[in-house]
Design a protein around this motif. Sequence first.
Motif, PDB file in Angstrom:
ATOM      1  N   GLU A  33       0.840  -1.199   0.000  1.00 21.87           N
ATOM      2  CA  GLU A  33       0.000   0.000   0.000  1.00 21.87           C
ATOM      3  C   GLU A  33       0.877   1.251   0.000  1.00 21.87           C
ATOM      4  OE1 GLU A  33      -3.227   2.149  -0.436  1.00 21.87           O
ATOM      5  OE2 GLU A  33      -3.435  -0.016  -0.114  1.00 21.87           O
ATOM      6  N   PRO A  77      -5.613   0.437   5.224  1.00 24.27           N
ATOM      7  CA  PRO A  77      -5.401  -0.988   5.496  1.00 24.27           C
ATOM      8  C   PRO A  77      -6.018  -1.478   6.806  1.00 24.27           C
ATOM      9  CG  PRO A  77      -3.362   0.015   4.747  1.00 24.27           C
ATOM     10  CD  PRO A  77      -4.344   1.132   4.970  1.00 24.27           C
ATOM     11  N   ASP A  78      -6.178  -0.592   7.785  1.00 26.92           N
ATOM     12  CA  ASP A  78      -6.732  -1.018   9.075  1.00 26.92           C
ATOM     13  C   ASP A  78      -8.262  -0.935   9.129  1.00 26.92           C
ATOM     14  OD1 ASP A  78      -6.605   1.744   8.918  1.00 26.92           O
ATOM     15  OD2 ASP A  78      -6.134   2.021  11.029  1.00 26.92           O
ATOM     16  N   TYR A  82     -11.403  -2.058   3.742  1.00 23.04           N
ATOM     17  CA  TYR A  82     -10.216  -1.757   2.943  1.00 23.04           C
ATOM     18  C   TYR A  82     -10.360  -2.340   1.531  1.00 23.04           C
ATOM     19  CZ  TYR A  82      -5.318  -2.297   1.383  1.00 23.04           C
ATOM     20  OH  TYR A  82      -4.152  -2.282   0.677  1.00 23.04           O
ATOM     21  N   ASN A  83      -9.998  -1.514   0.563  1.00 20.48           N
ATOM     22  CA  ASN A  83     -10.032  -1.867  -0.857  1.00 20.48           C
ATOM     23  C   ASN A  83     -11.437  -2.216  -1.346  1.00 20.48           C
ATOM     24  OD1 ASN A  83      -8.773  -2.006  -3.357  1.00 20.48           O
ATOM     25  ND2 ASN A  83      -8.413  -4.196  -3.193  1.00 20.48           N
ATOM     26  N   ASN A 113      -6.053  -7.973  -5.256  1.00 16.19           N
ATOM     27  CA  ASN A 113      -6.375  -7.826  -3.830  1.00 16.19           C
ATOM     28  C   ASN A 113      -7.852  -7.465  -3.609  1.00 16.19           C
ATOM     29  OD1 ASN A 113      -5.464  -8.064  -1.152  1.00 16.19           O
ATOM     30  ND2 ASN A 113      -5.128  -5.869  -0.976  1.00 16.19           N
ATOM     31  N   THR A 118      -6.220  -8.345   1.390  1.00 18.01           N
ATOM     32  CA  THR A 118      -5.209  -8.515   2.425  1.00 18.01           C
ATOM     33  C   THR A 118      -4.711  -7.124   2.791  1.00 18.01           C
ATOM     34  OG1 THR A 118      -4.543 -10.660   1.540  1.00 18.01           O
ATOM     35  CG2 THR A 118      -2.966  -9.535   2.983  1.00 18.01           C
ATOM     36  N   PRO A 119      -4.873  -6.707   4.042  1.00 18.91           N
ATOM     37  CA  PRO A 119      -4.451  -5.354   4.431  1.00 18.91           C
ATOM     38  C   PRO A 119      -2.996  -5.067   4.051  1.00 18.91           C
ATOM     39  CG  PRO A 119      -5.720  -6.344   6.195  1.00 18.91           C
ATOM     40  CD  PRO A 119      -5.475  -7.433   5.172  1.00 18.91           C
ATOM     41  N   GLY A 120      -2.798  -3.921   3.400  1.00 21.38           N
ATOM     42  CA  GLY A 120      -1.462  -3.474   3.041  1.00 21.38           C
ATOM     43  C   GLY A 120      -0.923  -3.983   1.726  1.00 21.38           C
ATOM     44  N   SER A 123      -4.439  -1.186  -2.774  1.00 18.17           N
ATOM     45  CA  SER A 123      -5.858  -0.906  -2.969  1.00 18.17           C
ATOM     46  C   SER A 123      -6.055  -0.044  -4.211  1.00 18.17           C
ATOM     47  CB  SER A 123      -6.423  -0.184  -1.740  1.00 18.17           C
ATOM     48  OG  SER A 123      -5.809   1.078  -1.596  1.00 18.17           O
TER      49      SER A 123
END
Length: 167
Positions: A33, A77-78, A82-83, A113, A118-120, A123
């Motif tokens: 990200e 991401p948190d 997200y995305n 993604n 998947t965070p990070g 996006s």
Amino acid sequence: MRDLVVTGHRARFLGRQFPVAIGRNGITTDKREGDGATPAGVWRLMEGGYRADRLARPDAPFPLYPTGPRDLWSDAPDAPDYNHLVRAPYAPSHERLRRADPLYDVFVVTDWNWPEATPGKGSAIFVHCWRGPLRPTAGCLAFRPEHLRWILDRWTPRSRVIVRPQS
């Protein structure tokens, strides 16, 4: 096969060559990200949006929705979304999908993604309209508007985007 193959700043589709804008930090095999790089890999075009107040709905074999002023894309991401598409008001970090410039007059969400994010890992990896020749993106692929429409007019559900790693 009707694949769009991207090598550096050139794309090939159905025997035609197109200039393409890529991430300001090139193409990466380890997408993160905010790294400003376009992820190498094989993507599908899933759905997208367009500015109905500026143009007619482009032809495409997947859903394209008119974007409104409250349409955003979460790049936090948190955040649990997200995305994904979110609506204003939205406090976490995000991108506006209805912009003053023409970048997202037509945009297509890829399966990079998405939908399981998947965070990070990156996006808003979209295919969209460009700022101009060789003007970099934050990680997307961007084309001249008329080239993007030509590609979408000929896209099939089996077509793929293949982004080759830089050597």
